[in-house]
Each structure stands twice: as C-alpha cells, then as structure tokens.
Scaffold this motif. Structure first.
Motif, mmCIF file in Angstrom:
data_model
loop_
_atom_site.group_PDB
_atom_site.id
_atom_site.type_symbol
_atom_site.label_atom_id
_atom_site.label_comp_id
_atom_site.label_asym_id
_atom_site.label_seq_id
_atom_site.Cartn_x
_atom_site.Cartn_y
_atom_site.Cartn_z
ATOM 1 N N CYS A 24 0.891 -1.153 0.080
ATOM 2 C CA CYS A 24 0.002 -0.043 -0.085
ATOM 3 C C CYS A 24 0.707 1.259 0.123
ATOM 4 O O CYS A 24 1.990 1.128 0.766
ATOM 5 C CB CYS A 24 -1.033 -0.089 1.238
ATOM 6 N N TYR A 30 -5.610 2.775 11.193
ATOM 7 C CA TYR A 30 -6.656 1.832 11.753
ATOM 8 C C TYR A 30 -6.522 0.394 10.817
ATOM 9 O O TYR A 30 -7.177 -0.562 11.059
ATOM 10 C CB TYR A 30 -8.234 2.250 11.430
ATOM 11 N N GLU A 71 -3.292 -1.826 -1.642
ATOM 12 C CA GLU A 71 -3.825 -0.989 -2.770
ATOM 13 C C GLU A 71 -3.814 -1.598 -4.146
ATOM 14 O O GLU A 71 -2.633 -1.615 -4.787
ATOM 15 C CB GLU A 71 -2.883 0.347 -2.669
ATOM 16 N N THR A 98 -10.108 1.170 -4.008
ATOM 17 C CA THR A 98 -9.033 1.851 -3.840
ATOM 18 C C THR A 98 -8.787 2.914 -2.844
ATOM 19 O O THR A 98 -9.950 3.567 -2.807
ATOM 20 C CB THR A 98 -8.729 2.347 -5.252
ATOM 21 N N SER A 121 -11.626 5.108 -0.839
ATOM 22 C CA SER A 121 -11.639 5.334 0.569
ATOM 23 C C SER A 121 -11.205 6.699 0.818
ATOM 24 O O SER A 121 -9.935 7.119 0.409
ATOM 25 C CB SER A 121 -10.607 4.304 1.316
ATOM 26 N N VAL A 162 -14.059 5.327 6.995
ATOM 27 C CA VAL A 162 -14.118 4.778 8.582
ATOM 28 C C VAL A 162 -13.971 5.990 9.204
ATOM 29 O O VAL A 162 -13.369 6.960 9.230
ATOM 30 C CB VAL A 162 -12.610 3.765 8.661
ATOM 31 N N ILE A 189 -18.225 3.862 7.443
ATOM 32 C CA ILE A 189 -17.924 2.378 8.151
ATOM 33 C C ILE A 189 -17.661 2.592 9.553
ATOM 34 O O ILE A 189 -16.863 3.527 9.933
ATOM 35 C CB ILE A 189 -16.785 1.891 7.121
ATOM 36 N N GLU A 190 -17.999 1.683 10.577
ATOM 37 C CA GLU A 190 -17.735 1.499 11.736
ATOM 38 C C GLU A 190 -16.250 0.982 11.731
ATOM 39 O O GLU A 190 -15.905 0.212 11.204
ATOM 40 C CB GLU A 190 -18.777 0.715 12.576
ATOM 41 N N ILE A 194 -9.393 -4.712 13.382
ATOM 42 C CA ILE A 194 -8.739 -5.651 12.123
ATOM 43 C C ILE A 194 -7.399 -4.813 11.885
ATOM 44 O O ILE A 194 -7.016 -5.511 10.849
ATOM 45 C CB ILE A 194 -9.613 -5.985 11.139
ATOM 46 N N MET A 323 -5.936 -5.949 8.257
ATOM 47 C CA MET A 323 -6.514 -5.752 6.905
ATOM 48 C C MET A 323 -5.797 -5.754 5.619
ATOM 49 O O MET A 323 -6.377 -6.156 4.673
ATOM 50 C CB MET A 323 -7.535 -4.610 7.265
#
Ligand code: SAM
Length: 328
Positions: A24, A30, A71, A98, A121, A162, A189-190, A194, A323
C-alpha cells in the motif's frame, strides 16, 4: 450451474473479494502498521492464477468480484486482470476498492477494460487529518481520482470513510455534504478490530450517531427504496434521492446475510474477514493444478464458515493478518 456455495447456516455465497497485493502507498492507522514487511512478489498469485481460481469458482455460483488489497492500483497492469476476469462467462460484476491515489491516471484504462464500479476510501476532507490517519499526504490526488472516475463513467463513485471517535467524527457532516453536492454515494464504516492499532470499542463511532449528525445538519433521511437486503450497507436517501450508506459491522453485524468469500493475494482462502483459519489454494493453482480438488476445497471452506464474526462477544480473537494483508 452446479449446486450453489452454501454454508451450514444456509447462506449462499456469490461474492468474491480478490486481493491482488498486500502493498500500500498509505499507512492508515486503523488498517496496517507503519513498518511492514510486504510479501515477496514470488508468493503473489499471477493474474492468470487469479483468473483460474475465478473460472473454478463461477460454476459454483460466484457472480460478483471485488478487487482489493493492499492498494490494488499498485499492482502493475491491473486493467489486464479486469479484462481477463470480464471474459470469464458468468462473471456479472467487477468492482474495485482503492485509496484513490493512483486512480486519476488509471480510471480510463480500467473503464475500457470493463470495470464499472469503484469504491474510493476517503476518511476526511482535511489535509491535516488525512496525514494523521493515512500517515502520508495525498488528499488532492484522491479528490482528483474521484473526479476522474466520475468523468470516465465509473459512476456513481462510492466513497468509503472509516470513522473513529475523537479522530475524524467531525468529518461525517463535511463528507456527507461534499458527496451529496458532487453526486457521489458516501458510505460511512464503523471502525473494526482488524488493524494494527489496539482497538477499543469506545473509539468506534456508531452508525446511529453518524445518522443523527447527518439528519440534524445535512438533511432528513429515509431508508432507501429497493435496497439489497444482502448488502452490508444500510442505505438511506435524502428527499432528492441522493444516497448515503452505513456499514455497521460492530453495532449491527450483517453476518446473517453474508455472501462473501475472500482470496488473499498469496492464495489463501478465507471465509470471513475475521477468520482465524485459512486454506492455501496456491498449490492447486500453481504446482499441481487440480480444478476438482480446488472446487472441493472452496466448498469445504464455505461450509466451515462460522455463524458470525464474534466482535461483540468475549470469544473474539483478532486475526493475525491485518486488513491490508487480507483484502478489505
Ligand atoms: N487500499 C484500498 C482502499 O484503501 O480502499 C483497498 C484496501 S482497504 C484495506 C479496504 C477498505 O478497508 C477501506 O475502505 C478501508 O477504509 C477499510 N478498512 C481498513 N481497516 C479498517 C478497520 N479497522 N475498520 C473498518 N474498515 C477498515
């Protein structure tokens, strides 16, 4: 078609998350650690091996594929993977998730290759908070990527954020306003356990809190007409029909209607984002290809799926992979 991919709880699986890389160009707090050893490229599945997996999974009922990572746009020639997968009879839908940094230069080629849907995102419109969350700069590039995706026809672009309490909960309203104005579909998103950071339930800004903030400061919302009950997002619409969604994995888990299986970029099959076990299918695609054995392994993996992710129980155990290495 053969018998569908069904698990012990009767859930039918038709949706494959295909991770194409663990690399990425951001380091979202997170999601992944700052210092990370990426997989050796020799361990990654080739595009042909991914397409091979898909050719075996489609007769079992897989219809939808989402390319993710890491990514995914860091994997060179990703449009040629889209082209390969689009050519598999029975594949009905290919999407891509992406971070948007490289989207502007790739959007047209992806569209030409057959991609029709993209999720970007983006957790904030504030440069300082972008840097704090992503540990890199790039807000301007992401915004350009979103605009270009819309221009080439990858629309409506879905923008995923997020939301972490005390970090970017202040961004819910600006993001919702921006997306509504620009014609993008915003999805909040909650925050899930992860990533690499220690997760605390208190940091999770819940979907109903986001909904309240938007209703109070952006506009009234009603449940969206014709929403897919199997979609993880709870979709709402404003009075002008513009949509906003909430992915409430913590406060309203959607495990009961989960239809997803995942293949990691190094060929591990996972029946849940939070699965603790995974099955290595790379040998069945590389060293000793065996489609019948692969189909049996896919079926057995789906059949073994747990009832739910257990985030809300004392039994919860965080998977070792973060994640970025699973594929979100
Ligand atoms: N790099 C791509 C991207 O940024 O969209 C694809 C991979 S990323 C892992 C996929 C999605 O997972 C992103 O929308 C990201 O925000 C989400 N994600 C990562 N860690 C998360 C967490 N702890 N809780 C909720 N969503 C998370």
């Amino acid at each position: 078609m053969l018998e569908p991919l069904i698990d012990a709880f009767g859930r039918v699986h038709d949706n494959l998350r295909l991770s194409v890389t663990d690399r990425c160009n951001l380091r979202c707090v997170y999601c992944m650690p700052e210092d990370v050893t990426f997989l050796d490229k020799a361990h990654l599945l080739s595009f042909e091996e991914m397409a091979h997996f898909v050719r075996v999974a489609v007769p079992l009922g897989v219809r939808k594929i989402r390319l993710t990572g890491g990514e995914p746009l860091l994997r060179r020639e990703i449009p040629s993977l889209v082209r390969l997968l689009s050519a598999v009879p029975g594949v009905e839908d290919i999407g891509l998730t992406t971070n948007g940094l490289l989207l502007a230069p790739h959007a047209q080629a992806l569209h030409d290759a057959g991609l029709r849907r993209v999720n970007v995102s983006l957790d904030t419109l504030d440069e300082g908070r972008f840097r704090r969350l992503a540990r890199r700069d790039g807000l301007g590039q992401v915004l350009e990527g979103v605009a270009e995706a819309k221009r080439v026809g990858l629309a409506p672009v879905k923008v995923n954020a997020v939301i972490i309490r005390g970090v970017n909960d202040v961004d819910v309203v600006p993001l919702a306003r921006w997306a509504r104005r620009e014609g993008h579909e915003m999805r909040f998103i909650e925050y899930m356990p992860i990533g690499a950071e220690p997760w605390e339930r208190g940091k999770c800004f819940l979907a109903h809190e986001m909904l309240d903030a938007i209703e109070e400061r952006v506009g009234p919302l009603r449940p969206a007409a014709g929403r897919d009950p199997r979609s993880p997002a709870m979709d709402f619409e404003y009075d002008d029909g513009a949509r906003v969604g909430f992915i409430a994995s913590v406060s309203r888990p959607f495990c009961k209607s989960c239809n997803r299986l995942r293949l990691t970029c190094d060929g591990k099959l996972r029946n849940c984002l939070f699965a603790l076990d995974e099955v290595d299918v790379k040998p069945l695609l590389r060293a000793a290809p065996d489609d019948a054995a692969l189909a049996r392994v896919i079926r057995a993996n789906v059949m073994a799926k747990w009832e739910g992710h257990e985030i809300n129980s004392a039994r919860f155990v965080k998977p070792e992979r973060t994640m970025h290495a699973i594929g979100g």
